[in-house]
Design a protein around this motif. Structure first.
Motif, PDB file in Angstrom:
ATOM      1  N   PHE A  53       1.957  -4.669 -10.574  1.00 37.20           N
ATOM      2  CA  PHE A  53       2.110  -3.344  -9.721  1.00 37.20           C
ATOM      3  C   PHE A  53       1.611  -2.253 -10.702  1.00 37.20           C
ATOM      4  O   PHE A  53       0.636  -1.610  -9.998  1.00 37.20           O
ATOM      5  CB  PHE A  53       3.546  -3.238  -9.303  1.00 37.20           C
ATOM      6  N   PRO A  54       2.016  -1.993 -11.953  1.00 40.46           N
ATOM      7  CA  PRO A  54       1.276  -0.914 -12.488  1.00 40.46           C
ATOM      8  C   PRO A  54      -0.291  -0.943 -12.840  1.00 40.46           C
ATOM      9  O   PRO A  54      -0.855   0.098 -12.853  1.00 40.46           O
ATOM     10  CB  PRO A  54       1.942  -1.109 -13.983  1.00 40.46           C
ATOM     11  N   ILE A  55      -0.883  -2.190 -12.670  1.00 43.96           N
ATOM     12  CA  ILE A  55      -2.444  -2.137 -12.688  1.00 43.96           C
ATOM     13  C   ILE A  55      -2.807  -1.265 -11.535  1.00 43.96           C
ATOM     14  O   ILE A  55      -3.962  -0.708 -11.789  1.00 43.96           O
ATOM     15  CB  ILE A  55      -2.858  -3.657 -12.754  1.00 43.96           C
TER      16      ILE A  55
ATOM     17  N   GLU B 167      -1.917  -9.692 -15.493  1.00 40.30           N
ATOM     18  CA  GLU B 167      -2.619  -8.446 -15.330  1.00 40.30           C
ATOM     19  C   GLU B 167      -3.862  -8.620 -15.315  1.00 40.30           C
ATOM     20  O   GLU B 167      -4.398  -7.632 -14.859  1.00 40.30           O
ATOM     21  CB  GLU B 167      -1.782  -7.757 -16.875  1.00 40.30           C
ATOM     22  N   VAL B 168      -4.752  -9.368 -16.024  1.00 40.10           N
ATOM     23  CA  VAL B 168      -6.276  -9.553 -16.132  1.00 40.10           C
ATOM     24  C   VAL B 168      -6.680  -9.692 -14.743  1.00 40.10           C
ATOM     25  O   VAL B 168      -7.448  -9.074 -14.475  1.00 40.10           O
ATOM     26  CB  VAL B 168      -6.495 -10.319 -17.094  1.00 40.10           C
ATOM     27  N   VAL B 169      -6.103 -10.905 -14.427  1.00 42.82           N
ATOM     28  CA  VAL B 169      -6.601 -11.205 -12.944  1.00 42.82           C
ATOM     29  C   VAL B 169      -6.623  -9.978 -12.056  1.00 42.82           C
ATOM     30  O   VAL B 169      -7.493  -9.874 -11.227  1.00 42.82           O
ATOM     31  CB  VAL B 169      -5.599 -12.539 -12.475  1.00 42.82           C
TER      32      VAL B 169
ATOM     33  N   CYS C  35      -0.593   4.622 -21.418  1.00 46.52           N
ATOM     34  CA  CYS C  35       0.029   3.467 -22.242  1.00 46.52           C
ATOM     35  C   CYS C  35       1.238   3.102 -21.517  1.00 46.52           C
ATOM     36  O   CYS C  35       2.020   3.680 -21.476  1.00 46.52           O
ATOM     37  CB  CYS C  35       0.186   3.878 -23.929  1.00 46.52           C
ATOM     38  N   MET C  36       1.252   1.496 -21.368  1.00 46.15           N
ATOM     39  CA  MET C  36       2.535   0.880 -20.608  1.00 46.15           C
ATOM     40  C   MET C  36       3.237   0.415 -21.855  1.00 46.15           C
ATOM     41  O   MET C  36       2.919  -0.566 -22.474  1.00 46.15           O
ATOM     42  CB  MET C  36       1.917  -0.279 -19.606  1.00 46.15           C
ATOM     43  N   VAL C  37       4.355   0.914 -22.243  1.00 47.18           N
ATOM     44  CA  VAL C  37       5.068   0.726 -23.318  1.00 47.18           C
ATOM     45  C   VAL C  37       6.293  -0.113 -22.913  1.00 47.18           C
ATOM     46  O   VAL C  37       7.269   0.409 -22.465  1.00 47.18           O
ATOM     47  CB  VAL C  37       5.693   1.806 -24.342  1.00 47.18           C
TER      48      VAL C  37
ATOM     49  N   TYR D 191       0.956  -1.176  -0.044  1.00 46.75           N
ATOM     50  CA  TYR D 191       0.015  -0.019   0.194  1.00 46.75           C
ATOM     51  C   TYR D 191       0.912   1.374  -0.084  1.00 46.75           C
ATOM     52  O   TYR D 191       0.751   2.223  -0.816  1.00 46.75           O
ATOM     53  CB  TYR D 191      -0.801  -0.072   1.272  1.00 46.75           C
ATOM     54  N   LYS D 192       2.028   1.275   0.841  1.00 46.11           N
ATOM     55  CA  LYS D 192       2.852   2.442   0.933  1.00 46.11           C
ATOM     56  C   LYS D 192       3.413   2.731  -0.372  1.00 46.11           C
ATOM     57  O   LYS D 192       3.713   3.876  -0.961  1.00 46.11           O
ATOM     58  CB  LYS D 192       3.934   2.287   2.039  1.00 46.11           C
ATOM     59  N   LEU D 193       4.168   1.671  -0.975  1.00 43.07           N
ATOM     60  CA  LEU D 193       4.638   1.763  -2.343  1.00 43.07           C
ATOM     61  C   LEU D 193       3.728   2.211  -3.486  1.00 43.07           C
ATOM     62  O   LEU D 193       4.029   3.121  -4.188  1.00 43.07           O
ATOM     63  CB  LEU D 193       5.281   0.346  -2.668  1.00 43.07           C
ATOM     64  N   LEU D 194       2.548   1.662  -3.416  1.00 44.06           N
ATOM     65  CA  LEU D 194       1.569   2.188  -4.432  1.00 44.06           C
ATOM     66  C   LEU D 194       1.230   3.566  -4.223  1.00 44.06           C
ATOM     67  O   LEU D 194       1.209   4.342  -5.375  1.00 44.06           O
ATOM     68  CB  LEU D 194       0.209   1.345  -4.229  1.00 44.06           C
ATOM     69  N   ASP D 195       1.024   4.051  -3.190  1.00 46.81           N
ATOM     70  CA  ASP D 195       0.971   5.294  -2.904  1.00 46.81           C
ATOM     71  C   ASP D 195       2.009   6.318  -3.371  1.00 46.81           C
ATOM     72  O   ASP D 195       1.914   7.340  -4.040  1.00 46.81           O
ATOM     73  CB  ASP D 195       0.429   5.613  -1.369  1.00 46.81           C
TER      74      ASP D 195
END
Length: 305
Positions: free
Chosen positions: A111-113, A237-239, A93-95, A11-15
């Protein structure tokens, strides 16, 4: 292989990641709340070409806390923010995606999702380069994914393994509706409106860990199990996207035909002509040739979201 981190640390890293991106976007009012995230598969980074030239912002993965580096040819390793279509839909876009076979944990590859969810994204469009398993598939064909088989997940290497992130979704995620009808239908309708002549199928994508291409016996097994295309990404990623409540559209570009023929017998003379083996250069070449159609259909689809 990278180790998993605790729920609190996640959670901390996502923020931190969200705040870093927000800071980059502070002078781009139209881009601040992206509605759609597009993951560009191998050789399909050109999808960013459908974004308006202005406003546009590129952010390298190295500038975002928690993001790892993409190490695969054809994966640039950056986020590109911009607008698509006459309705000026804000997208990110995630290139250059991240793969389990690169040595990253599923926490890291997906993580990017979750960062996208925090930024306001409601729809994920994910593309990949895949091997054709259905015998009628040819390199250059497209396949809209309507279901998947998660081989690593069935064996315990699942992208939701570990303590559940309750702020995003439920512990036990239903996946029978992972690939929603409305988005699949919209993509098909737009391809017809654009009069795309490239063959477009619909089918089941099989996720394998990679990085080696499938053996002949593995191709036959996947075909027997009902798989139509096989690849080394997308499903984790879909999950996670569905766990976050995102709507998902997924597309496979068939870049090579899986070889399910038995190998030559040692009890017979060696054939004079040898079958070609799958290789990554072949994948990138097929992706490059199909990229124009993929870009146009995705642009038309996003414009309706």
């Amino acid at each position: 292989m990278a180790s998993e981190i605790s729920t609190h640390e996640q959670y901390k890293l996502l923020d931190l990641a969200k705040n870093a991106i927000d800071d980059k976007l502070k002078d781009y009012a139209q881009l601040k709340e992206p509605r759609v995230m597009i993951i560009c598969g191998s050789g399909l980074g050109g999808i960013v070409n459908v974004l308006d030239s202005e406003p546009k912002l590129e952010v390298g993965y190295s500038e975002i806390p928690g993001f790892r580096s993409s190490t695969v040819p054809g994966h640039a390793g950056k986020l590109v923010f911009g607008l698509i279509g006459s309705k000026k839909v804000p997208v990110m876009c995630m290139v250059g995606r991240l793969h389990f076979y690169e040595g990253y944990s599923f926490q890291e590859t997906t993580f990017p999702i979750r960062v996208a969810k925090l930024l306001g994204v409601s729809t994920l469009i994910v593309t990949n380069a895949a091997g054709g398993v259905r015998e009628s598939f040819k390199p250059g064909d497209l396949m809209i994914i309507n279901d998947h088989i998660n081989f690593p997940g069935l064996a315990g290497f699942h992208s939701l393994r570990g303590p559940n992130l309750d702020k995003f979704g439920t512990r036990f995620q239903a996946l029978s509706d992972a690939y929603g009808y409305d988005l699949r239908r919209l993509f098909h309708v737009k391809s017809e409106e654009l009069k795309v002549t490239r063959k477009i199928h619909e089918g089941t994508y099989v996720f394998v860990a990679g990085p080696s291409f499938e053996t002949r016996a593995e191709v036959r097994m996947i075909r027997t199990m009902g798989g139509d295309a096989v690849g080394m990404s997308t499903v984790p990623e879909v999950v996670v996207a569905r766990h976050c409540g995102l709507d998902v559209l997924a597309l496979s570009l068939i870049t090579n035909a899986g070889n399910g023929n038995p190998p030559p017998s040692a009890f017979e003379e060696k054939p004079t002509e040898q079958e070609d083996n799958a290789n990554h250069d072949e994948v990138l070449k097929a992706a490059d040739e199909a990229s124009h159609d993929v870009q146009n259909i995705i642009a038309a689809t996003v414009n309706e979201l």
